[in-house]
Scaffold this motif. Structure first.
Motif, PDB file in Angstrom:
ATOM      1  N   VAL A   1      35.981 -63.211 -39.219  1.00 53.72           N
ATOM      2  CA  VAL A   1      36.616 -63.704 -38.222  1.00 53.72           C
ATOM      3  C   VAL A   1      36.111 -63.228 -36.742  1.00 53.72           C
ATOM      4  CG1 VAL A   1      39.014 -63.902 -39.347  1.00 53.72           C
ATOM      5  CG2 VAL A   1      38.278 -61.726 -38.302  1.00 53.72           C
ATOM      6  N   ARG A   2      36.252 -63.950 -35.829  1.00 54.05           N
ATOM      7  CA  ARG A   2      35.751 -63.730 -34.493  1.00 54.05           C
ATOM      8  C   ARG A   2      37.136 -63.612 -33.685  1.00 54.05           C
ATOM      9  NH1 ARG A   2      30.704 -68.006 -33.567  1.00 54.05           N
ATOM     10  NH2 ARG A   2      29.167 -66.786 -34.895  1.00 54.05           N
ATOM     11  N   VAL A   3      37.606 -62.326 -33.433  1.00 58.04           N
ATOM     12  CA  VAL A   3      38.864 -62.288 -32.788  1.00 58.04           C
ATOM     13  C   VAL A   3      38.696 -62.038 -31.079  1.00 58.04           C
ATOM     14  CG1 VAL A   3      40.897 -60.757 -32.931  1.00 58.04           C
ATOM     15  CG2 VAL A   3      39.340 -61.082 -35.110  1.00 58.04           C
ATOM     16  N   ALA A   4      39.739 -62.791 -30.673  1.00 63.97           N
ATOM     17  CA  ALA A   4      39.826 -62.747 -29.084  1.00 63.97           C
ATOM     18  C   ALA A   4      41.239 -62.646 -28.691  1.00 63.97           C
ATOM     19  CB  ALA A   4      39.211 -63.974 -28.384  1.00 63.97           C
ATOM     20  N   PRO A   5      41.402 -61.890 -27.532  1.00 60.12           N
ATOM     21  CA  PRO A   5      43.071 -61.851 -27.073  1.00 60.12           C
ATOM     22  C   PRO A   5      43.375 -63.096 -26.428  1.00 60.12           C
ATOM     23  CG  PRO A   5      41.705 -60.727 -25.766  1.00 60.12           C
ATOM     24  CD  PRO A   5      40.626 -61.005 -26.695  1.00 60.12           C
ATOM     25  N   GLY A   6      44.471 -63.668 -26.530  1.00 59.88           N
ATOM     26  CA  GLY A   6      45.028 -64.882 -25.813  1.00 59.88           C
ATOM     27  C   GLY A   6      46.116 -64.326 -24.956  1.00 59.88           C
TER      28      GLY A   6
ATOM     29  N   ARG B   1      32.916 -73.319 -39.648  1.00 58.02           N
ATOM     30  CA  ARG B   1      32.961 -73.697 -40.973  1.00 58.02           C
ATOM     31  C   ARG B   1      31.551 -73.505 -41.777  1.00 58.02           C
ATOM     32  NH1 ARG B   1      36.939 -78.606 -42.647  1.00 58.02           N
ATOM     33  NH2 ARG B   1      38.583 -78.291 -40.978  1.00 58.02           N
ATOM     34  N   GLU B   2      30.693 -73.926 -41.020  1.00 57.13           N
ATOM     35  CA  GLU B   2      29.253 -73.831 -41.418  1.00 57.13           C
ATOM     36  C   GLU B   2      28.890 -72.331 -41.738  1.00 57.13           C
ATOM     37  OE1 GLU B   2      27.077 -75.872 -38.837  1.00 57.13           O
ATOM     38  OE2 GLU B   2      27.449 -77.852 -39.515  1.00 57.13           O
ATOM     39  N   GLU B   3      29.276 -71.377 -40.776  1.00 61.13           N
ATOM     40  CA  GLU B   3      28.953 -69.893 -40.814  1.00 61.13           C
ATOM     41  C   GLU B   3      30.084 -69.244 -41.660  1.00 61.13           C
ATOM     42  OE1 GLU B   3      28.550 -68.331 -36.896  1.00 61.13           O
ATOM     43  OE2 GLU B   3      27.503 -69.978 -36.133  1.00 61.13           O
ATOM     44  N   ASN B   4      30.934 -69.958 -42.237  1.00 67.58           N
ATOM     45  CA  ASN B   4      32.127 -69.392 -42.859  1.00 67.58           C
ATOM     46  C   ASN B   4      33.066 -68.139 -42.278  1.00 67.58           C
ATOM     47  OD1 ASN B   4      33.597 -68.994 -45.275  1.00 67.58           O
ATOM     48  ND2 ASN B   4      32.294 -67.325 -46.102  1.00 67.58           N
ATOM     49  N   ILE B   5      33.301 -68.596 -40.931  1.00 66.49           N
ATOM     50  CA  ILE B   5      33.917 -67.660 -40.316  1.00 66.49           C
ATOM     51  C   ILE B   5      35.311 -68.326 -39.378  1.00 66.49           C
ATOM     52  CG2 ILE B   5      32.217 -66.271 -39.236  1.00 66.49           C
ATOM     53  CD1 ILE B   5      32.320 -68.010 -36.743  1.00 66.49           C
ATOM     54  N   VAL B   6      36.217 -67.600 -39.124  1.00 65.58           N
ATOM     55  CA  VAL B   6      37.388 -68.167 -38.292  1.00 65.58           C
ATOM     56  C   VAL B   6      37.506 -67.615 -37.188  1.00 65.58           C
ATOM     57  CG1 VAL B   6      39.895 -68.429 -38.420  1.00 65.58           C
ATOM     58  CG2 VAL B   6      38.497 -68.368 -40.845  1.00 65.58           C
ATOM     59  N   HIS B   7      37.701 -68.531 -36.116  1.00 67.23           N
ATOM     60  CA  HIS B   7      38.217 -68.157 -34.601  1.00 67.23           C
ATOM     61  C   HIS B   7      39.590 -67.894 -34.623  1.00 67.23           C
ATOM     62  CE1 HIS B   7      34.222 -69.278 -32.831  1.00 67.23           C
ATOM     63  NE2 HIS B   7      34.389 -70.492 -33.544  1.00 67.23           N
ATOM     64  N   LEU B   8      39.890 -66.450 -34.288  1.00 67.07           N
ATOM     65  CA  LEU B   8      41.243 -65.977 -34.533  1.00 67.07           C
ATOM     66  C   LEU B   8      41.695 -65.635 -33.074  1.00 67.07           C
ATOM     67  CD1 LEU B   8      43.973 -65.359 -36.145  1.00 67.07           C
ATOM     68  CD2 LEU B   8      42.753 -63.155 -36.428  1.00 67.07           C
ATOM     69  N   LEU B   9      42.709 -66.248 -32.606  1.00 70.63           N
ATOM     70  CA  LEU B   9      43.044 -65.918 -31.054  1.00 70.63           C
ATOM     71  C   LEU B   9      44.564 -65.081 -31.406  1.00 70.63           C
ATOM     72  CD1 LEU B   9      42.179 -66.199 -28.175  1.00 70.63           C
ATOM     73  CD2 LEU B   9      43.574 -68.287 -28.218  1.00 70.63           C
ATOM     74  N   LEU B  10      44.735 -63.942 -30.497  1.00 74.35           N
ATOM     75  CA  LEU B  10      45.834 -63.204 -30.856  1.00 74.35           C
ATOM     76  C   LEU B  10      46.842 -63.346 -29.477  1.00 74.35           C
ATOM     77  CD1 LEU B  10      44.297 -60.098 -32.492  1.00 74.35           C
ATOM     78  CD2 LEU B  10      45.175 -62.147 -33.590  1.00 74.35           C
ATOM     79  N   PHE B  11      48.095 -63.094 -29.818  1.00 81.99           N
ATOM     80  CA  PHE B  11      48.950 -63.463 -28.588  1.00 81.99           C
ATOM     81  C   PHE B  11      49.972 -62.069 -28.920  1.00 81.99           C
ATOM     82  CE2 PHE B  11      47.237 -67.303 -28.759  1.00 81.99           C
ATOM     83  CZ  PHE B  11      47.114 -67.834 -27.238  1.00 81.99           C
ATOM     84  N   ASP B  12      50.321 -61.244 -27.917  1.00 80.60           N
ATOM     85  CA  ASP B  12      51.195 -60.188 -27.999  1.00 80.60           C
ATOM     86  C   ASP B  12      51.758 -60.025 -26.434  1.00 80.60           C
ATOM     87  OD1 ASP B  12      52.542 -57.892 -29.004  1.00 80.60           O
ATOM     88  OD2 ASP B  12      50.945 -56.640 -27.941  1.00 80.60           O
TER      89      ASP B  12
ATOM     90  N   ARG C   1      40.209 -63.470 -19.848  1.00 82.17           N
ATOM     91  CA  ARG C   1      40.347 -63.825 -21.127  1.00 82.17           C
ATOM     92  C   ARG C   1      41.873 -64.804 -21.007  1.00 82.17           C
ATOM     93  NH1 ARG C   1      36.960 -64.118 -25.543  1.00 82.17           N
ATOM     94  NH2 ARG C   1      35.707 -62.175 -25.613  1.00 82.17           N
ATOM     95  N   TYR C   2      42.741 -64.304 -20.328  1.00 81.11           N
ATOM     96  CA  TYR C   2      44.155 -65.025 -20.156  1.00 81.11           C
ATOM     97  C   TYR C   2      44.735 -64.706 -18.756  1.00 81.11           C
ATOM     98  CZ  TYR C   2      45.198 -60.444 -21.916  1.00 81.11           C
ATOM     99  OH  TYR C   2      45.367 -59.061 -22.093  1.00 81.11           O
ATOM    100  N   PRO C   3      45.668 -65.647 -18.118  1.00 82.27           N
ATOM    101  CA  PRO C   3      46.057 -65.633 -16.952  1.00 82.27           C
ATOM    102  C   PRO C   3      47.383 -64.380 -17.161  1.00 82.27           C
ATOM    103  CG  PRO C   3      47.012 -67.562 -17.956  1.00 82.27           C
ATOM    104  CD  PRO C   3      45.929 -66.910 -18.886  1.00 82.27           C
ATOM    105  N   ASP C   4      47.579 -63.511 -16.085  1.00 84.84           N
ATOM    106  CA  ASP C   4      48.402 -62.760 -15.941  1.00 84.84           C
ATOM    107  C   ASP C   4      49.747 -63.302 -15.632  1.00 84.84           C
ATOM    108  OD1 ASP C   4      48.609 -62.737 -13.371  1.00 84.84           O
ATOM    109  OD2 ASP C   4      47.760 -60.972 -13.071  1.00 84.84           O
ATOM    110  N   THR C   5      50.674 -62.546 -15.477  1.00 87.56           N
ATOM    111  CA  THR C   5      52.230 -62.992 -15.189  1.00 87.56           C
ATOM    112  C   THR C   5      52.357 -63.720 -14.057  1.00 87.56           C
ATOM    113  OG1 THR C   5      53.093 -60.968 -16.544  1.00 87.56           O
ATOM    114  CG2 THR C   5      54.424 -62.151 -14.841  1.00 87.56           C
ATOM    115  N   ARG C   6      51.670 -63.177 -12.879  1.00 90.07           N
ATOM    116  CA  ARG C   6      51.781 -63.753 -11.750  1.00 90.07           C
ATOM    117  C   ARG C   6      51.274 -65.234 -11.697  1.00 90.07           C
ATOM    118  NH1 ARG C   6      50.712 -59.156  -6.916  1.00 90.07           N
ATOM    119  NH2 ARG C   6      52.457 -57.980  -7.615  1.00 90.07           N
ATOM    120  N   VAL C   7      49.893 -65.243 -12.286  1.00 87.58           N
ATOM    121  CA  VAL C   7      49.071 -66.422 -12.487  1.00 87.58           C
ATOM    122  C   VAL C   7      50.070 -67.404 -13.358  1.00 87.58           C
ATOM    123  CG1 VAL C   7      47.117 -67.329 -13.240  1.00 87.58           C
ATOM    124  CG2 VAL C   7      46.961 -65.277 -11.961  1.00 87.58           C
ATOM    125  N   LEU C   8      50.584 -67.080 -14.307  1.00 84.54           N
ATOM    126  CA  LEU C   8      51.327 -68.139 -15.199  1.00 84.54           C
ATOM    127  C   LEU C   8      52.548 -68.404 -14.460  1.00 84.54           C
ATOM    128  CD1 LEU C   8      51.508 -66.043 -18.598  1.00 84.54           C
ATOM    129  CD2 LEU C   8      50.346 -68.284 -18.144  1.00 84.54           C
TER     130      LEU C   8
END
Length: 495
Positions: free
Chosen positions: A88-93, A168-179, A102-109
């Motif tokens: 997997v290639r993991v990134a924060p959402g 798919r060709e590289e046999n990986i998954v892009h995984l985006l995490l939210f917390d 990577r992602y907008p903060d509270t004020r931007v949202l």
């Protein structure tokens, strides 16, 4: 030569040292030493399970950071036997960390929502940024990024399809995490919309791609609210795995923590002796991590025997009041039967300190009266947590202070009307909507003017329960610190 058993004082020292920072799990990054993996959490780490519900203190942020860490993710992949986590290639959402790239903060949202941007488009943009959308790399402001995605739907979709095909060709998954979704927006309705957009995108990626996944760590009440806002939300239940803690999981965590303590030479030596005495620990691996034997992790009888060495066999002079092994978790459950490991470890930490202060000569590391004090401290912590996450809960329960449970619902409604609760909650919601500081983001009840519905929401949160005779009750983990009485229950702390 046989290893000498730990004395009650030595057990007490080990407990105090190992559990000292137990309540700071959200602010301390997980390490190999602290990585404990309950069997029940295995499915939450499946790549295809996109929703991970869980209350405060059950491990959502812990697993969010563990999956972002290459070393910890590898440990989890090995112990849980989830080979896909190695590809997997993991990134924060979204999370508590400030990460504007990577992602907008509270004020931007808040600004994006107030200008009418669709929450789905916002998270779609976050996903495309994580996939390396070329046209977004040189754009600084999130408003401009979202506008580009909205006005270039074809290019955005081609990027998505290209990323999926390449993965798919590289046999990986892009995984985006939210917390940390409770920090999305100050207004509950807007927070629900933002979460709904996120879950809608997660569902689309689950069905529309083979190698792009979102994983959303979320409070159950927020999940319930958000899934009422878009079609096909019911399908998410097939790809959800709740973070739950059984009694054996909690004691397994305790013994894992004791066996991995290495704060200084003295306590590290106590931890080594503890491992040798209990036996069966796997050789040190993965950055110094010690893995407890299955009997200490999953076998109730073995756990109870060991815990009796620490806390004795009775919650009094006889067993009429129960045994510590079962009594402690039973008094830390919320209304839905859930137990926070943070509350559990807090109670044990406080029990060790109370025993040291008031029962130093006791023949066990923990005195039964001190365990009661520990439950009082855990209740105080739990109430502080729920007040921070959902301040309206405190507003609703404080007018009931001094009453005894179980209590008739009309009595509760009368107390709320006398306290003018609906107006107070409405004013709170208005104030949060005006707040500019991210620290003031709060979510209120969905209908502050509907008092019977507040009861339903409190039951859903686990703060209240409804008995078979329709009377309302509060579990001890909330009742004690909120100042309600119960005949024969754990007493409220004296001023």
């Amino acid at each position: 030569m046989t290893e000498a058993a730990l004395t009650s004082g030595e057990y007490r020292e080990l407990l105090s040292a190992a559990l000292r920072d137990a309540t700071y799990a959200d602010t301390r990054r997980p390490t190999a030493h602290s990585l404990f993996m309950p069997d029940a959490h295995r499915t939450a780490l499946y790549v295809d399970n996109v929703v991970v519900p869980g209350g405060r203190g059950v491990g959502k942020t812990f697993w969010y950071h563990s999956l972002l860490d290459d070393e910890l993710r590898e440990i989890a992949a090995a112990e849980y036997r989830i080979n896909r986590l190695r590809h997997v290639r993991v990134a924060p959402g979204h999370g508590l960390d400030l990460c504007a790239e990577r992602y907008p903060d509270t004020r931007v949202l808040r600004g994006l929502v107030e200008t009418g941007e669709d929450p789905y488009d916002i998270w779609y943009t976050v996903l495309l940024v994580s996939l390396g959308q070329e046209e977004l790399r040189g754009v600084t402001e999130w408003a401009e990024k979202v506008a580009w995605v909205r006005s270039h739907p074809g290019e955005a979709q081609r990027t998505l399809e290209w990323a999926d095909r390449e993965a798919r060709e590289e046999n990986i998954v892009h995984l985006l995490l939210f917390d940390a979704l409770e920090h999305l927006h100050s207004d509950r309705a807007q927070a629900d919309r933002l979460v709904a957009g996120m879950l809608h995108l997660a569902l689309r990626m689950r069905f529309g791609t083979g190698s792009i996944r979102l994983k959303v760590f979320i409070r159950p009440d927020m999940l319930k609210s958000a899934t009422e806002l878009f079609a096909d939300a019911s399908k998410l239940s097939s790809y959800a795995a709740e973070l739950e803690w059984t009694r054996t999981d909690l004691y397994g965590l305790l013994f894992h923590t004791l066996g991995n303590e290495d704060g200084d030479e003295e306590t590290a030596e106590l931890a080594r002796r503890f491992r040798n005495i209990t036996g069966g620990w796997a050789p040190e691996t993965d950055g110094g991590r010690h893995v407890a034997p299955m009997l200490l992790r999953n076998d109730m009888k073995s756990q109870e025997i060991l815990f009796e060495e620490i806390a004795g066999s009775a919650m009094g002079r006889g067993t009429r009041k129960g045994r510590p092994y079962t009594w402690l978790p039973n008094h830390l459950m919320d209304g839905a039967g859930r137990i926070s490991p943070r509350s559990f470890l807090k109670a044990l930490s406080e029990a060790a300190e109370a025993t040291r202060s008031h029962h130093f000569a006791h023949d066990r590391a923990l005195h039964y009266e001190a365990i009661g004090k520990g439950v009082q401290a855990a209740s105080k912590l739990r109430v502080a947590e729920v007040t921070e996450d959902t301040p309206w809960v405190e507003r609703a329960i404080v007018p009931l202070a001094g009453l005894r449970v179980p209590i008739a619902e009309p009595t509760v409604i009368d107390a709320w009307q006398e306290a003018n609760l609906s107006a107070v909650l409405a004013e709170d919601n208005a104030r949060y909507a005006r707040a500019d500081k991210p620290s003031e983001v709060r979510t209120g009840p969905r209908r502050p003017d509907d008092l019977p519905r507040l009861v339903t929401e409190l039951i859903a949160l686990g703060v209240m329960t409804r008995r078979s005779d329709e009377r309302l009750d509060l579990p001890d983990v909330y009742r004690i610190a909120f100042g309600l009485g119960r005949n024969g229950g754990v007493p409220r702390p004296k001023p």
